[in-house]
Design an enzyme around this catalytic site. Structure first.
Site, PDB file in Angstrom:
ATOM      1  NE  ARG A   7      -1.296   2.465   2.889  1.00  0.00           N
ATOM      2  CZ  ARG A   7      -0.827   3.642   3.549  1.00  0.00           C
ATOM      3  NH1 ARG A   7      -1.116   4.896   2.809  1.00  0.00           N
ATOM      4  NH2 ARG A   7      -0.282   3.618   4.726  1.00  0.00           N
ATOM      5  CG  ASP A   8       3.057   4.456   3.008  1.00  0.00           C
ATOM      6  OD1 ASP A   8       2.699   5.242   2.169  1.00  0.00           O
ATOM      7  OD2 ASP A   8       3.499   4.753   4.101  1.00  0.00           O
ATOM      8  CG  HIS A 199       3.917   4.724   9.125  1.00  0.00           C
ATOM      9  ND1 HIS A 199       3.072   3.629   8.087  1.00  0.00           N
ATOM     10  CD2 HIS A 199       4.189   5.689   8.328  1.00  0.00           C
ATOM     11  CE1 HIS A 199       3.511   4.115   6.966  1.00  0.00           C
ATOM     12  NE2 HIS A 199       4.026   5.296   6.629  1.00  0.00           N
ATOM     13  CG  HIS A 201       7.634   8.025   5.665  1.00  0.00           C
ATOM     14  ND1 HIS A 201       7.462   7.950   4.400  1.00  0.00           N
ATOM     15  CD2 HIS A 201       6.589   7.541   6.594  1.00  0.00           C
ATOM     16  CE1 HIS A 201       6.238   7.501   4.078  1.00  0.00           C
ATOM     17  NE2 HIS A 201       5.675   7.392   5.412  1.00  0.00           N
ATOM     18  CB  CYS A 232       2.260  10.742   1.536  1.00  0.00           C
ATOM     19  SG  CYS A 232       0.432  11.615   1.679  1.00  0.00           S
ATOM     20  CG  ASN A 241       6.891   3.675   4.185  1.00  0.00           C
ATOM     21  OD1 ASN A 241       6.135   4.237   4.911  1.00  0.00           O
ATOM     22  ND2 ASN A 241       6.653   3.410   2.971  1.00  0.00           N
TER      23      ASN A 241
END
Length: 292
Positions: A7-8, A199, A201, A232, A241
């Site tokens: 996903r990310d 989460h 980065h 994003c 990430n």
């Protein structure tokens, strides 16, 4: 660990992968021993075309005992799609700053929280666990520093609505270990029931230090992306990430058992870079895998 690469990791890439390639990516993660995978995002394909075909992806993922697939949602329409697609977990995102929340979701933080209450209730009625991710918990690309009191307020709302887990996301990679310790303690004191997840980065090369600090604070779930891909679409200069393989290296060398095959994940990062037409940002990926 929660693998967020499907996903990310993919949502900000110029090259959109087919549902079959995304299913293969998810399968490789499961084969490596990952037990929680954020497989899809139920957002409008015109906004994030890389996430189109979420239902097709969910229909093709390998269903195995002990492997849980989550879907990210931003609104009730996304939640309805996620529940119909058979996700094991729902992850709702609320951005801690109004400016970013409006750009990302078309509404203010308070409006997103009102919607969250209804989505949490609907997910509970469907028997599906729901978590809340607080995006821009460390800082916002438009408003600057995020007040920790704002993060605590959102965490309280998450707990009140029945979230089984709250994730604090450093969406643009501005956090440092001192902030991790501070937010961990504040949120646990204010909302002790949900599990806490982070989460990170690695925009400013603090992501791994932040992750290890969270582990020192007793956090047991960290998001990471195979290959270190990610970002994003609505956050300027947001880079990838923290890489799953590089995080695994740090954890395993620190004596933390994860049950995940580091070499298999590193190979997956290299494979994914080939599909995307760019080298994996992960250090182990650039080194060609885990050194003997």
């Amino acid at each position: 660990m929660l693998e967020v690469g499907p996903r990310d990791g993919l949502q900000n890439e110029a090259r959109a992968l087919s549902p079959d390639d995304r299913i293969e990516f998810i399968t490789r993660c499961a084969d490596a021993g990952t037990r929680r995978i954020e497989a899809v995002s139920f957002v409008h394909p015109e906004r994030v075309p890389q996430m189109a075909g979420a239902e097709e992806v969910m229909a093709g993922v390998p269903r195995r005992e002990g492997v849980s697939y989550s879907g990210l949602v931003l609104n009730r329409r996304g939640l309805d799609r996620a529940l119909a697609a058979g996700v094991d977990e729902v992850n709702v995102v609320v951005v801690a700053s109004d400016t970013f929340c409006v750009r990302n979701q078309g509404r203010t933080t308070d409006e997103a929280l009102d919607a969250w209450d209804g989505m949490a209730a609907a997910a509970s009625d469907a028997g599906v666990p729901v978590s809340l991710t607080i995006a821009a918990a460390f800082g916002c690309p438009f408003e600057g520093e995020t007040p920790p009191e704002r993060v605590v307020e959102i965490a309280r709302r998450a707990e009140a609505a029945g979230a089984f887990e709250v994730a604090l996301a450093d969406t643009i990679g501005v956090g440092v270990p001192a902030q991790v310790r501070d937010l961990t303690r504040r949120v646990r004191a204010a909302a002790p029931s949900p599990a806490l997840r982070f989460h990170f980065h690695n925009t400013r090369n603090t992501g791994y230090a932040n992750a290890l600090t969270a582990v020192d604070e007793g956090v047991t779930v960290l998001d990471a992306s195979a290959g270190g891909f990610g970002g994003c679409p609505f956050a300027p200069a947001a880079t990838g990430n923290i890489a799953t393989e590089d995080l695994l290296y740090a954890l395993h060398r620190s004596g933390v058992e994860t049950g995940i095959d580091l070499e298999a994940v590193a190979a997956t990062g290299i494979w994914l870079g080939g599909l995307l037409g760019e080298p994996a940002p992960a250090l182990l990926g650039r080194a060609g895998g885990f050194p003997a």
